[in-house]
Every structure is written in structure tokens, then in C-alpha cells.
Design an enzyme around this catalytic site. Sequence first.
Site, mmCIF file in Angstrom:
data_model
loop_
_atom_site.group_PDB
_atom_site.id
_atom_site.type_symbol
_atom_site.label_atom_id
_atom_site.label_comp_id
_atom_site.label_asym_id
_atom_site.label_seq_id
_atom_site.Cartn_x
_atom_site.Cartn_y
_atom_site.Cartn_z
ATOM 1 N N GLY A 25 12.393 63.559 87.298
ATOM 2 C CA GLY A 25 12.228 63.698 88.741
ATOM 3 C C GLY A 25 11.132 64.682 89.090
ATOM 4 N NE ARG A 45 17.886 65.478 68.514
ATOM 5 C CZ ARG A 45 18.191 66.719 68.787
ATOM 6 N NH1 ARG A 45 19.042 66.986 69.779
ATOM 7 N NH2 ARG A 45 17.697 67.738 68.095
ATOM 8 N NE ARG A 77 10.786 66.453 69.489
ATOM 9 C CZ ARG A 77 10.830 65.737 68.369
ATOM 10 N NH1 ARG A 77 10.335 64.502 68.364
ATOM 11 N NH2 ARG A 77 11.352 66.247 67.277
ATOM 12 N NE ARG A 105 12.640 79.385 68.196
ATOM 13 C CZ ARG A 105 13.858 79.035 68.579
ATOM 14 N NH1 ARG A 105 14.694 79.970 69.026
ATOM 15 N NH2 ARG A 105 14.250 77.780 68.537
ATOM 16 C CD GLU A 139 14.816 73.324 69.781
ATOM 17 O OE1 GLU A 139 14.636 74.360 69.111
ATOM 18 O OE2 GLU A 139 14.790 72.176 69.286
ATOM 19 C CG ASN A 148 5.534 64.397 69.881
ATOM 20 O OD1 ASN A 148 6.548 65.029 69.625
ATOM 21 N ND2 ASN A 148 5.527 63.071 69.944
ATOM 22 C CB ILE A 153 2.653 63.094 60.637
ATOM 23 C CG1 ILE A 153 2.086 61.984 61.530
ATOM 24 C CG2 ILE A 153 2.202 62.919 59.194
ATOM 25 C CD1 ILE A 153 2.585 60.592 61.211
ATOM 26 C CG HIS A 155 10.914 65.445 61.377
ATOM 27 N ND1 HIS A 155 11.747 66.525 61.185
ATOM 28 C CD2 HIS A 155 11.744 64.376 61.557
ATOM 29 C CE1 HIS A 155 13.013 66.145 61.234
ATOM 30 N NE2 HIS A 155 13.035 64.848 61.471
#
Length: 226
Positions: A25, A45, A77, A105, A139, A148, A153, A155
Amino acid sequence: MARDWDKFLMPYEQAVAELKIKLRGMRKQFQQSNAHTPIEFVTARVKTVDSIVEKQARRHIKDDVLETDMQDIAGFRIMCQFVEDIYTVVDLLHKRTDMTIVEERDYVTNVKPSGYRSYHIIIEYPVQMVDGEKKILAEVQIRTMSMNFWATIEHSLNYKYGGEFPDDIKERLKRAAEASFLLDKEMSEIREEIQEAQQLFSYGKGQELPSARNDNLTNNSPHEGE
């Protein structure tokens, strides 16, 4: 005693559903005011039970402190076009009264040794349940699309190497992270030109921008004494 995971995860699922609407929004409000939106898109998620159990074992988190020690059971995210947008979003979240920021952080300015960049915020969000208010931690990761891509990649490679990258892969990832950030810096240098082009494109061929319509209204308005 076995945990009732459906009951445990319910407030997290509700928080994700509510906050996705609220964060998206915010983007829509910028669009409706014909302003540059610092939010490109939002994903969210709730961790799966298997993922929670695995992380709990890896981090040696006890059951009685799971809700406070595992802060990313609900995760968001927020993708941005420009590095500057990240800090605009951070400011917007600070101004909200429906959540409390409990930790921050900045891995954009204070990049990790691996090359990872992102801005992490831990929020406390009150969920209204039938038996009362339930405050949960979530988070929020705020990053550019370039950041991102690199993080996704990295991850994926973590699963292959179990976090222990060969030296050559580690160096390649660091160089890729620097190249990714160089792209972000270059885009920031021409940010105004990009935003102007995007605004022109969003209105489509043959449609006037709001500023042009306002000029026409002013030029065509009756003059005093006519």
C-alpha cells in the site's frame, strides 16, 4: 511435549498477510501521487517447520526462547531500484506507529566480508488474535534488485558447499558483489534521468504528464476581465 506448529505459526502467517498489504500500500500511495516510489516490490514468507527445526538445532535455540531468539520466522524483502531508496524506506518504517523497530543492521554501508549487502530491520508487530494481542518479531530485509540477485546466488551456493566455499568461489563471489554494487552506484549517478524516463514511459505515448495538464489548464483558463 510436541509443539502445535499450526497454532504456533498462525500469528506469523497473519502478520505476513497484513504487512504485505500495508507495505504494498505504501508503494501504491507513491504511485497515486505521481512520485517516485522507493519500493519496487515486496515479497514475504513464513519459515517452514523443517526450516525452523533445522535452524533451531544449528543455533542451539531452546524451545522456551524460540519466539525471541529466532527473529526471522516471519520475513519480508523490500526491493528498491536505488541505494538511496533503501534509506528512504528505512525512514518510512521508523515513522510508522503500527510496528516497533527493535534492531537494525546496516550491511549496505558495513558490507559483510563475503560481499553481502542489505539493510536488516527487526520489528515487533502486534497481531490481534481472538484471545488477545500477540506481539511477534519479524525481519525486514531492504535491498536493491542487484543486491538481491547476488544474495540469491550466494544462498543457493551455500546449499552446495554447506557454507564452506572453495577459495576460488569465495573470491569470485566477492568480485561479483563489488561489480553488483558498482552497478548500483552507476545507476544512482543517473537516477534523475532514469526516474524522468520512467515517469514518461508510465504515462504512455500520447498521454500528458500531470505537469503538462496543469500548464494547459492555466494557459486556457479565462483571464480576468474577459
